[in-house]
Design an enzyme around this catalytic site. Structure first.
Site, PDB file in Angstrom:
ATOM      1  N   CYS A 101      -0.355   4.077   2.278  1.00  0.00           N
ATOM      2  CA  CYS A 101      -0.106   3.798   3.698  1.00  0.00           C
ATOM      3  C   CYS A 101       1.357   4.049   4.073  1.00  0.00           C
ATOM      4  CB  CYS A 101      -0.451   2.339   4.024  1.00  0.00           C
ATOM      5  SG  CYS A 101      -2.110   1.825   3.598  1.00  0.00           S
ATOM      6  N   ASP A 102       2.280   3.592   3.222  1.00  0.00           N
ATOM      7  CA  ASP A 102       3.690   3.542   3.603  1.00  0.00           C
ATOM      8  C   ASP A 102       4.626   4.392   2.758  1.00  0.00           C
ATOM      9  OD1 ASP A 102       3.020   1.645   5.578  1.00  0.00           O
ATOM     10  OD2 ASP A 102       3.109   0.022   4.113  1.00  0.00           O
ATOM     11  N   CYS A 124       0.829  -1.202   0.000  1.00  0.00           N
ATOM     12  CA  CYS A 124       0.000   0.000   0.000  1.00  0.00           C
ATOM     13  C   CYS A 124       0.869   1.258   0.000  1.00  0.00           C
ATOM     14  CB  CYS A 124      -0.931  -0.011   1.216  1.00  0.00           C
ATOM     15  SG  CYS A 124      -1.966   1.458   1.354  1.00  0.00           S
TER      16      CYS A 124
END
Length: 319
Positions: A147-148, A144
């Site tokens: 997300c990261d 993701c």
């Protein structure tokens, strides 16, 4: 265990949010989770895009908060694998309203019956299945970018895949990383033309066509990716700080069998109220058809679904 008003299958952010709302509203509720409460979010090293945590928070700590809050409101928790869901008329059973259907959830710990069932089983990333992938999850391997991606500012990353999702991730990462390397097994993208043209114009994006990853390498964190050209069979090593794998996701809906409407990838089709075609059965979170899959949107589903669940239960009670 008796008959529950609400049976929630899946203890990720969507399921736990629904449990909080359901129990706070006074409905007799049980949540069934096969593994870690909090789901995929609980194994995320750091979550920095969830509102309310200015400095970020570990996924485990955030999900523990969800879990403890659901317990505080009296939610029954059951650790078990769900293996099936059956629906049959409840005529003659005084616990159910006139014409209401009994929902029987089959689990490895026995049968659980409810007036409504909320399916919040999530989805899992499709894995490459190569050496180093599992070992470096959370330490350079991610599924993701939103997300990261923040953790890879000014660094070099690889994106595995060539569909819409992979190209979108590469475009997003190009705004953060110093260099983005796309590894794709074919000689052209499977993504739509607009995305494909867009990514090709980015100066810090490089593409390795006809190439597959063989191994992710590193010590404490990812440091390199071993790749192979599928036409020449030549192998080489790319030095990277992170590997973003986007070869698709698989919804955890196999246990339902063929009686539930899904799209071609297996995601459950719902109405705006998140109810399936079968009355009293709802789907929320990442297992349903939706455009964005984040902790925040899962929480939104968990809150949204309860208005329709509440209406369904009260209408049957009054009937």
């Amino acid at each position: 265990m008796g008959i529950y008003d609400i049976v929630i299958i899946g203890g990720g952010p969507a399921g736990l949010t629904a449990a909080i709302y359901a129990c706070r509203a006074g409905w007799k509720t049980i949540l069934i989770e096969r593994g870690t409460f909090g789901g995929q979010a609980a194994i995320t090293d750091r979550i920095e895009n969830y509102p309310g945590f200015a400095e970020g928070i570990s996924g485990f700590d955030l999900m523990q908060g969800f879990y403890q809050q659901a317990l505080r409101f009296g939610c029954k928790m059951l650790v078990a694998e769900v293996t099936g869901l059956n629906i049959h008329p409840g005529l003659g059973n005084t616990d159910f309203g006139q014409g209401e259907q009994i929902k029987t959830v089959e689990t490895t710990e026995g049968l659980v019956q409810g007036r409504t069932v909320l399916i919040a089983t999530g989805a899992q990333a499709r894995e490459l299945g190569i050496k180093g992938e599992k070992e470096f999850v959370g330490r350079g391997v991610s599924y993701c970018a939103t997300c990261d991606g923040f953790f890879f500012k000014k660094k070099k990353v690889a994106v595995i895949g060539g569909g819409d999702a992979a190209v979108k991730e590469a475009i997003y990462l190009a705004k953060l990383a110093e260099e983005v390397l796309i590894i794709h097994r074919r000689d052209s993208f499977r993504a739509d033309q607009y995305l494909s043209q867009q990514v090709l114009t980015l100066p810090n994006v490089k593409i390795r066509w006809n190439t597959v990853p063989l191994e992710i390498r590193g010590e404490q964190k990812v440091s390199a990716l071993l790749v192979q050209n599928v036409k020449t069979q030549e192998t080489g090593t790319e030095e990277v700080d992170g590997v973003f794998i986007y070869i698709g996701r698989k919804p955890n809906t196999d246990f339902l069998g063929a009686g539930f409407t899904r799209d071609e990838e297996g995601y459950l089709l719902t109405g705006q109220d998140l109810q399936l075609a079968t009355p009293g059965i709802f789907a929320l979170g990442d297992c349903r058809v939706k455009s964005v899959r984040q902790v925040a949107t899962a929480v939104g589903d968990g809150a949204l679904v309860m208005a329709a669940v509440d209406e369904y239960l009260r209408s049957k009670k009054e009937g």
